[in-house]
Design a protein around this motif. Structure first.
Motif, PDB file in Angstrom:
ATOM      1  N   ASP A  50       0.837  -1.205   0.000  1.00 46.60           N
ATOM      2  CA  ASP A  50       0.000   0.000   0.000  1.00 46.60           C
ATOM      3  C   ASP A  50       0.869   1.251   0.000  1.00 46.60           C
ATOM      4  O   ASP A  50       0.620   2.199  -0.761  1.00 46.60           O
ATOM      5  N   GLY A 105      -7.130   4.957  -2.026  1.00 44.59           N
ATOM      6  CA  GLY A 105      -7.242   4.207  -0.783  1.00 44.59           C
ATOM      7  C   GLY A 105      -8.358   4.740   0.114  1.00 44.59           C
ATOM      8  O   GLY A 105      -9.069   3.962   0.764  1.00 44.59           O
ATOM      9  N   ILE A 106      -8.517   6.060   0.155  1.00 41.76           N
ATOM     10  CA  ILE A 106      -9.602   6.642   0.951  1.00 41.76           C
ATOM     11  C   ILE A 106     -10.952   6.223   0.385  1.00 41.76           C
ATOM     12  O   ILE A 106     -11.866   5.846   1.128  1.00 41.76           O
ATOM     13  N   ARG A 158     -11.613   3.530  -1.314  1.00 37.95           N
ATOM     14  CA  ARG A 158     -11.769   2.106  -0.983  1.00 37.95           C
ATOM     15  C   ARG A 158     -12.239   1.917   0.449  1.00 37.95           C
ATOM     16  O   ARG A 158     -13.181   1.156   0.726  1.00 37.95           O
ATOM     17  N   ASP A 159     -11.595   2.618   1.392  1.00 43.86           N
ATOM     18  CA  ASP A 159     -11.922   2.441   2.803  1.00 43.86           C
ATOM     19  C   ASP A 159     -13.320   2.956   3.117  1.00 43.86           C
ATOM     20  O   ASP A 159     -14.015   2.393   3.984  1.00 43.86           O
ATOM     21  N   GLN A 165     -14.769   1.284   6.460  1.00 42.69           N
ATOM     22  CA  GLN A 165     -13.673   1.501   7.409  1.00 42.69           C
ATOM     23  C   GLN A 165     -13.956   2.776   8.184  1.00 42.69           C
ATOM     24  O   GLN A 165     -14.177   3.840   7.609  1.00 42.69           O
ATOM     25  N   PRO A 169     -10.317   6.003   7.471  1.00 38.89           N
ATOM     26  CA  PRO A 169      -9.453   5.475   6.405  1.00 38.89           C
ATOM     27  C   PRO A 169      -8.015   5.315   6.874  1.00 38.89           C
ATOM     28  O   PRO A 169      -7.524   6.075   7.711  1.00 38.89           O
ATOM     29  N   HIS A 170      -7.349   4.280   6.327  1.00 38.17           N
ATOM     30  CA  HIS A 170      -5.965   4.015   6.712  1.00 38.17           C
ATOM     31  C   HIS A 170      -5.081   5.251   6.548  1.00 38.17           C
ATOM     32  O   HIS A 170      -4.152   5.468   7.326  1.00 38.17           O
ATOM     33  N   ILE A 203      -7.619  -6.049   0.790  1.00 32.80           N
ATOM     34  CA  ILE A 203      -8.296  -5.352   1.888  1.00 32.80           C
ATOM     35  C   ILE A 203      -9.802  -5.517   1.777  1.00 32.80           C
ATOM     36  O   ILE A 203     -10.502  -5.715   2.780  1.00 32.80           O
ATOM     37  N   ALA A 247     -12.396  -7.419   4.379  1.00 34.63           N
ATOM     38  CA  ALA A 247     -13.548  -6.703   4.931  1.00 34.63           C
ATOM     39  C   ALA A 247     -14.843  -7.484   4.749  1.00 34.63           C
ATOM     40  O   ALA A 247     -15.891  -7.047   5.238  1.00 34.63           O
ATOM     41  N   SER A 273     -10.105   1.345  -6.618  1.00 31.77           N
ATOM     42  CA  SER A 273      -9.056   1.967  -5.805  1.00 31.77           C
ATOM     43  C   SER A 273      -7.781   2.181  -6.604  1.00 31.77           C
ATOM     44  O   SER A 273      -7.003   3.091  -6.314  1.00 31.77           O
TER      45      SER A 273
END
Length: 217
Positions: free
Chosen positions: A9, A46-47, A49-50, A55, A58-59, A109, A113, A127
């Motif tokens: 990532d 990534g945001i 996706r989360d 999520q 976000p990571h 990921i 989930a 993503s």
């Protein structure tokens, strides 16, 4: 996230951030604009996706380490990107590398989930291309996603699909991810090198200028 997924990532964030900072350099943005554009493309996919998988945070916001790749990319481009005519080729290569890694990490990921394999592959593809779309829109460029020349979303979907299939069949190992990433990267670069084109949304009649000139005896 496992340390392997975190490493992939972060590497994807860095490659995407490099593409954003290179585009900022080509458009003659200042260093703040370079950092902002690199951050948008590096973290945007990534945001997205989360948020889709629910999520809570976000990571990218939960782990400050995600902010380091865009900063590093900004510094490297500022220090070493002196040849303007090389920006486009380097941008394309970094973008392809980021896409290749994100379609894999995003799919893993999504699977963890609880998404089914098909949904996980689709989210992995989203993503992988989402950050590039954000980058191009913010920089007022035509998004690469919509260019008929070169395989972009198709390459990302192929990588995400292979990742999802390998995970479902229990074939995931230390070589699966890198192998798929190399395949996606090579497919993207070869499609640009040999000018592979996706059919347009609608067939258009040939323009008069496209028709062969009439021969006169």
């Amino acid at each position: 996230m496992t340390w392997v997924q975190l490493a992939m990532d972060l590497a994807g964030v860095f490659f995407f951030a490099m593409s954003g900072s290179l585009l900022a350099a080509r458009r003659r943005f200042d260093v703040v604009g370079s950092l902002m554009l690199g951050t948008c493309v590096g973290l945007g996919g990534g945001i997205l996706r989360d948020l889709v998988i629910g999520q809570g945070v976000p990571h990218a916001f939960a782990s400050p380490v995600y902010l380091l790749p865009p900063v590093l990319a900004t510094v490297l481009v500022y220090r070493f990107a002196a040849s303007e005519h090389r920006y486009r080729n380097a941008l394309t290569a970094f973008d392809a590398a980021g896409m290749a890694l994100f379609c894999i990490s995003g799919t893993h990921i999504a699977l963890e989930a609880g998404l089914n394999p098909v949904a996980a592959a689709i989210l992995g593809m989203i993503s992988a291309v989402g950050g590039g779309v954000i980058r191009d829109v913010v920089a007022n460029e035509d998004p690469q996603l919509f260019h008929p020349r070169g395989l972009y979303a198709i390459a990302a979907l192929l990588g995400a699909g292979l990742t999802s299939a390998a995970a479902s069949l229990g074939w995931t190992n230390a070589g699966t991810g890198p192998g798929i990433a190399v395949l996606v990267f090579a497919l993207r670069m070869l499609s640009l090198r040999y000018r592979w084109e996706i059919p347009l949304a609608a067939r258009r009649p040939r323009e008069p200028s496209d028709r062969p000139a009439a021969r006169h005896e």
